[in-house]
Write a protein that holds these residues in place. Sequence first.
Motif, PDB file in Angstrom:
ATOM      1  N   VAL A  87       0.848  -1.195   0.000  1.00  0.00           N
ATOM      2  CA  VAL A  87       0.000   0.000   0.000  1.00  0.00           C
ATOM      3  C   VAL A  87       0.883   1.244   0.000  1.00  0.00           C
ATOM      4  O   VAL A  87       1.763   1.379   0.844  1.00  0.00           O
ATOM      5  N   TYR A  88       0.646   2.142  -0.962  1.00  0.00           N
ATOM      6  CA  TYR A  88       1.407   3.382  -1.041  1.00  0.00           C
ATOM      7  C   TYR A  88       0.495   4.573  -0.756  1.00  0.00           C
ATOM      8  O   TYR A  88      -0.675   4.549  -1.126  1.00  0.00           O
ATOM      9  N   GLY A  89       1.062   5.609  -0.138  1.00  0.00           N
ATOM     10  CA  GLY A  89       0.238   6.761   0.208  1.00  0.00           C
ATOM     11  C   GLY A  89       0.838   8.070  -0.280  1.00  0.00           C
ATOM     12  O   GLY A  89       2.034   8.166  -0.566  1.00  0.00           O
ATOM     13  N   TYR A  90      -0.003   9.085  -0.383  1.00  0.00           N
ATOM     14  CA  TYR A  90       0.399  10.413  -0.854  1.00  0.00           C
ATOM     15  C   TYR A  90      -0.614  11.373  -0.281  1.00  0.00           C
ATOM     16  O   TYR A  90      -1.809  11.091  -0.304  1.00  0.00           O
ATOM     17  N   VAL A  91      -0.141  12.489   0.266  1.00  0.00           N
ATOM     18  CA  VAL A  91      -1.106  13.439   0.827  1.00  0.00           C
ATOM     19  C   VAL A  91      -0.857  14.809   0.207  1.00  0.00           C
ATOM     20  O   VAL A  91       0.279  15.240   0.076  1.00  0.00           O
ATOM     21  N   THR A  92      -1.901  15.496  -0.207  1.00  0.00           N
ATOM     22  CA  THR A  92      -1.745  16.822  -0.797  1.00  0.00           C
ATOM     23  C   THR A  92      -1.726  17.867   0.314  1.00  0.00           C
ATOM     24  O   THR A  92      -1.968  17.568   1.470  1.00  0.00           O
ATOM     25  N   ASN A  93      -1.459  19.105  -0.083  1.00  0.00           N
ATOM     26  CA  ASN A  93      -1.434  20.185   0.903  1.00  0.00           C
ATOM     27  C   ASN A  93      -2.812  20.489   1.460  1.00  0.00           C
ATOM     28  O   ASN A  93      -2.944  21.063   2.529  1.00  0.00           O
ATOM     29  N   SER A  94      -3.850  20.087   0.727  1.00  0.00           N
ATOM     30  CA  SER A  94      -5.192  20.283   1.248  1.00  0.00           C
ATOM     31  C   SER A  94      -5.655  19.056   2.010  1.00  0.00           C
ATOM     32  O   SER A  94      -6.844  18.845   2.199  1.00  0.00           O
ATOM     33  N   LYS A  95      -4.697  18.213   2.406  1.00  0.00           N
ATOM     34  CA  LYS A  95      -4.959  17.056   3.262  1.00  0.00           C
ATOM     35  C   LYS A  95      -5.874  16.032   2.611  1.00  0.00           C
ATOM     36  O   LYS A  95      -6.580  15.297   3.285  1.00  0.00           O
ATOM     37  N   VAL A 101      -3.036   0.656  -4.050  1.00  0.00           N
ATOM     38  CA  VAL A 101      -2.769  -0.688  -3.557  1.00  0.00           C
ATOM     39  C   VAL A 101      -2.340  -1.541  -4.747  1.00  0.00           C
ATOM     40  O   VAL A 101      -3.044  -1.597  -5.749  1.00  0.00           O
ATOM     41  N   VAL A 102      -1.168  -2.177  -4.630  1.00  0.00           N
ATOM     42  CA  VAL A 102      -0.689  -3.034  -5.727  1.00  0.00           C
ATOM     43  C   VAL A 102      -0.422  -4.430  -5.192  1.00  0.00           C
ATOM     44  O   VAL A 102      -0.237  -4.636  -3.997  1.00  0.00           O
ATOM     45  N   ASP A 103      -0.400  -5.365  -6.136  1.00  0.00           N
ATOM     46  CA  ASP A 103      -0.085  -6.756  -5.838  1.00  0.00           C
ATOM     47  C   ASP A 103       1.315  -6.892  -5.293  1.00  0.00           C
ATOM     48  O   ASP A 103       2.248  -6.316  -5.849  1.00  0.00           O
ATOM     49  N   SER A 104       1.472  -7.713  -4.254  1.00  0.00           N
ATOM     50  CA  SER A 104       2.824  -7.935  -3.724  1.00  0.00           C
ATOM     51  C   SER A 104       3.668  -8.739  -4.684  1.00  0.00           C
ATOM     52  O   SER A 104       4.881  -8.613  -4.707  1.00  0.00           O
ATOM     53  N   ASN A 106       3.993  -8.452  -7.696  1.00  0.00           N
ATOM     54  CA  ASN A 106       4.603  -7.654  -8.740  1.00  0.00           C
ATOM     55  C   ASN A 106       5.812  -6.928  -8.161  1.00  0.00           C
ATOM     56  O   ASN A 106       5.682  -6.019  -7.350  1.00  0.00           O
ATOM     57  N   THR A 107       7.013  -7.339  -8.554  1.00  0.00           N
ATOM     58  CA  THR A 107       8.203  -6.703  -7.992  1.00  0.00           C
ATOM     59  C   THR A 107       8.816  -5.698  -8.947  1.00  0.00           C
ATOM     60  O   THR A 107       9.779  -5.030  -8.616  1.00  0.00           O
ATOM     61  N   SER A 108       8.252  -5.611 -10.159  1.00  0.00           N
ATOM     62  CA  SER A 108       8.919  -4.761 -11.138  1.00  0.00           C
ATOM     63  C   SER A 108       8.525  -3.298 -11.013  1.00  0.00           C
ATOM     64  O   SER A 108       9.120  -2.454 -11.647  1.00  0.00           O
ATOM     65  N   LEU A 109       7.538  -3.008 -10.199  1.00  0.00           N
ATOM     66  CA  LEU A 109       7.124  -1.609 -10.043  1.00  0.00           C
ATOM     67  C   LEU A 109       8.126  -0.848  -9.182  1.00  0.00           C
ATOM     68  O   LEU A 109       8.328  -1.172  -8.024  1.00  0.00           O
ATOM     69  N   ARG A 110       8.768   0.156  -9.789  1.00  0.00           N
ATOM     70  CA  ARG A 110       9.759   0.896  -9.019  1.00  0.00           C
ATOM     71  C   ARG A 110       9.125   2.092  -8.327  1.00  0.00           C
ATOM     72  O   ARG A 110       8.040   2.521  -8.672  1.00  0.00           O
ATOM     73  N   ASP A 111       9.901   2.642  -7.383  1.00  0.00           N
ATOM     74  CA  ASP A 111       9.401   3.751  -6.579  1.00  0.00           C
ATOM     75  C   ASP A 111       9.005   4.931  -7.457  1.00  0.00           C
ATOM     76  O   ASP A 111       7.969   5.554  -7.253  1.00  0.00           O
ATOM     77  N   ASN A 112       9.847   5.255  -8.450  1.00  0.00           N
ATOM     78  CA  ASN A 112       9.527   6.457  -9.231  1.00  0.00           C
ATOM     79  C   ASN A 112       8.335   6.246 -10.159  1.00  0.00           C
ATOM     80  O   ASN A 112       7.673   7.210 -10.537  1.00  0.00           O
ATOM     81  N   GLU A 113       8.014   4.962 -10.453  1.00  0.00           N
ATOM     82  CA  GLU A 113       6.789   4.748 -11.223  1.00  0.00           C
ATOM     83  C   GLU A 113       5.579   5.074 -10.364  1.00  0.00           C
ATOM     84  O   GLU A 113       4.613   5.690 -10.830  1.00  0.00           O
ATOM     85  N   ILE A 114       5.640   4.625  -9.094  1.00  0.00           N
ATOM     86  CA  ILE A 114       4.534   4.937  -8.181  1.00  0.00           C
ATOM     87  C   ILE A 114       4.439   6.452  -8.008  1.00  0.00           C
ATOM     88  O   ILE A 114       3.340   7.025  -7.995  1.00  0.00           O
ATOM     89  N   ARG A 115       5.607   7.116  -7.872  1.00  0.00           N
ATOM     90  CA  ARG A 115       5.570   8.575  -7.718  1.00  0.00           C
ATOM     91  C   ARG A 115       4.900   9.221  -8.910  1.00  0.00           C
ATOM     92  O   ARG A 115       4.113  10.162  -8.765  1.00  0.00           O
ATOM     93  N   SER A 116       5.215   8.723 -10.117  1.00  0.00           N
ATOM     94  CA  SER A 116       4.632   9.368 -11.294  1.00  0.00           C
ATOM     95  C   SER A 116       3.139   9.104 -11.363  1.00  0.00           C
ATOM     96  O   SER A 116       2.366   9.963 -11.805  1.00  0.00           O
ATOM     97  N   MET A 117       2.702   7.914 -10.863  1.00  0.00           N
ATOM     98  CA  MET A 117       1.269   7.659 -10.814  1.00  0.00           C
ATOM     99  C   MET A 117       0.580   8.651  -9.891  1.00  0.00           C
ATOM    100  O   MET A 117      -0.490   9.183 -10.203  1.00  0.00           O
ATOM    101  N   PHE A 118       1.218   8.910  -8.736  1.00  0.00           N
ATOM    102  CA  PHE A 118       0.614   9.851  -7.796  1.00  0.00           C
ATOM    103  C   PHE A 118       0.566  11.249  -8.384  1.00  0.00           C
ATOM    104  O   PHE A 118      -0.392  11.991  -8.174  1.00  0.00           O
TER     105      PHE A 118
END
Lengths: 157, 224
Positions: A87-95, A101-104, A106-118
């Motif tokens: 489970v990955y989280g992201y909070v905006t300035n307006s809270k 939530v991704v499958d465990s 799946n190991t190929s998803l990198r951190d910066n891909e998740i960041r770009s999704m957010f």
Amino acid sequence: MFGDSIRKCLAGLQGTQTWRVGIAVIAKENYPLYIRSVASQSELKFHYTVHTSLDVVEEKISAVGKSLGDQRELYLGLLYPTEDYKVYGYVTNSKVKFVIVVDSSNTSLRDNEIRSMFRKLHNSFTDVMCNPFHNPGDPIQSKAFDGIVSGMMVQTG
Amino acid sequence: MADEVLFEFLHMEIVSHIYKEQQSGKAELDNKDRAVCVSVLEGMGFRVGQGIIERLTRDTPSFKDELDIMKFICKDFWTKVFRRQIDNLRTNHQGTYVLQDNKFTLLTQLSNGKQYLDQAPRYLAFSCGVVRGALSNLGMESVVTAEVSIMPSCKYQRKRRSTSSTQTQSSPLLIYVMCQTIDVFRCGFLFGLGGNTVYRWVIKIATVSVSIPSLKKEKCNALI
């Protein structure tokens, strides 16, 4: 309303591989503005996962508040791993909180891909907020936002 | 560049349209009508403020505290919206902030001194709403007011919004529930139930009534 989007999801996802289990947008008062999960998962379990992740989000937000002088990021990172999901989280300035939530398995998803999704989610959420037909605090009904989320959920690798 | 004055002209038209609408059919605007116009303008500004702040804070790191938020409003927000920075920020460190702008964009075309001073408040209502909407989305519930002593300088004051007004809403509910519990007592004894059972019912109802007012308070804060 959520049932309709799940049915559409079902129709569109026959035979395509999906890595993302689900995406949720939570308002600052901690009620859901938008929840979308992949059809094969039980919707209730997904809702429950998102609900429990809110505690971890609150913890991270208050922890960030206490650290002084740090570059306070909006991206919260991996909230917690269970045996099935991450489970990955992201909070905006307006809270407003975004939870992915991704499958465990799946190991190929990198951190910066998740960041770009957010970032994509945040950008289309900003567009929704600026839409005069949307009342802040109402569930998100924008088709454009739906489209972005579907695009993210059917992407492979 | 024409884009800078576009909003100023539009704003003037919005203000005069709202006042004309309110006046339609009446000879003079009384205080109640004027209050309605001001609150309509403020409400419009509120929604705009919520949207703008979402866009402006998309890439900024999260804010440390209230003072950090107010500094953001004075510098980046004021620059993006009104094309200048706030000249003076004062606070009492207890939730009240006074922002002073010596050359407020929406007032510069009106006058350079005391002429038209009585008309100035209608041109400030929208901006008060914008500031209130922006602060509300950042988590600071506020009451924002503006005052003008000499054009085009104006002062915006932000006070913490008190929640006492919502507490009075809970008492009718509480009274209603207490009346119901008295009935429960009576019914319980009528049906020959043990005192223990009735007591547990009463405690349950009492705890429900305590939690419902707090829910209402949260909902009110969320909606406003």
